[in-house]
Design a protein around this motif. Structure first.
Motif, PDB file in Angstrom:
ATOM      1  N   TYR A  86      13.655 -28.625  25.922  1.00 18.64           N
ATOM      2  CA  TYR A  86      14.122 -28.616  27.308  1.00 18.64           C
ATOM      3  C   TYR A  86      15.590 -29.054  27.371  1.00 18.64           C
ATOM      4  N   ARG A 126      17.825 -26.282  26.296  1.00 17.64           N
ATOM      5  CA  ARG A 126      17.935 -25.211  27.291  1.00 17.64           C
ATOM      6  C   ARG A 126      18.689 -25.646  28.544  1.00 17.64           C
ATOM      7  N   TYR A 127      18.570 -26.919  28.890  1.00 14.69           N
ATOM      8  CA  TYR A 127      19.199 -27.448  30.111  1.00 14.69           C
ATOM      9  C   TYR A 127      20.000 -28.701  29.766  1.00 14.69           C
ATOM     10  N   ASP A 168      10.590 -27.814  34.019  1.00 21.40           N
ATOM     11  CA  ASP A 168      11.444 -28.791  34.677  1.00 21.40           C
ATOM     12  C   ASP A 168      10.919 -30.188  34.377  1.00 21.40           C
ATOM     13  N   ARG A 170      15.551 -25.714  42.469  1.00 19.10           N
ATOM     14  CA  ARG A 170      15.917 -25.661  41.042  1.00 19.10           C
ATOM     15  C   ARG A 170      14.826 -24.967  40.243  1.00 19.10           C
ATOM     16  N   LYS A 218      14.787 -21.200  41.025  1.00 23.07           N
ATOM     17  CA  LYS A 218      15.888 -20.488  40.359  1.00 23.07           C
ATOM     18  C   LYS A 218      15.596 -20.320  38.871  1.00 23.07           C
ATOM     19  N   ARG A 219      15.041 -21.343  38.248  1.00 23.50           N
ATOM     20  CA  ARG A 219      14.700 -21.221  36.825  1.00 23.50           C
ATOM     21  C   ARG A 219      13.606 -20.179  36.612  1.00 23.50           C
ATOM     22  N   ARG A 249      13.924 -16.340  34.390  1.00 21.88           N
ATOM     23  CA  ARG A 249      13.154 -16.124  33.153  1.00 21.88           C
ATOM     24  C   ARG A 249      13.122 -14.666  32.760  1.00 21.88           C
TER      25      ARG A 249
END
Length: 193
Positions: A22, A25-26, A120, A185, A188-189, A193
């Motif tokens: 995670y 990726r973020y 998330d 958030r 949007k993620r 995808r």
């Protein structure tokens, strides 16, 4: 010789690997992912709600079969629209916690965990209630998909449930007074995808 069961070590290692993935990726959430990993090492079990300094929870980004809609709850105690989720209560597999909570809070059958990858993470303050002091939730959020009927049943935890278009959630200013932007958030993620 370790006194910690091998299954616990394996589940904690799996969560630590999910958090590392995670953070990769973020990167804007890398410090928070590190904080989650550090919590895993706390000698007081962070998977129990009795750890009032803060504890893990699992949430579901519960999408329709076609992925276009998400089921949200108007949470009874917090009086806010949120994703479904709840306390780990000792379960160390937070993806399974998310799936179980989605089933219990929606009344839906035919739910499946999408891939077990963190969509998330979020650390948020839960205000004091009459019997529980204020504390932190370290929430791990996973995608769950509804493959059966979308006719939900409102549980005692919710004031209401509603299917919402993910695009609308992504574009809406669904923020709380404390600036929580986690629903847009996640939307949007999901759309990215």
């Amino acid at each position: 010789m370790s006194l910690i069961p091998e299954s616990v070590v394996g589940l904690d290692a799996a969560l630590r690997a999910q958090l590392a993935d995670y953070a990769r990726r973020y990167p804007e959430h890398a410090a928070l992912a590190d904080e989650f990993s550090t919590l895993l090492d706390d000698p007081e079990n962070p998977f129990l709600r009795s750890r009032l300094a803060g504890h893990f929870t699992g949430s579901a980004w519960l999408v329709s079969a076609d992925g276009a809609r998400v089921l949200l709850t108007h949470h009874r105690k917090l009086d806010r629209w949120l994703q479904l989720g709840g306390h780990a209560d000792g379960e160390r597999d937070l993806a399974q916690v998310a799936l179980k909570e989605a089933e219990e809070e929606s009344g839906l059958g035919g739910l499946v965990l999408e891939d077990g990858v963190l969509l998330d993470i979020d650390k948020h303050w839960i205000p004091e209630r009459t019997d529980v002091p204020g504390h932190w939730h370290y929430d791990a959020r996973y995608v769950v998909r509804a493959l059966g009927s979308e006719t939900f049943a409102i549980s005692e935890e919710s004031l209401a449930l509603a299917w919402r278009e993910v695009v609308d959630v992504a574009n809406a200013a669904i923020e709380t007074p404390d600036g929580d932007d986690s629903l847009p958030r996640m939307a949007k993620r999901w759309l990215a995808r």
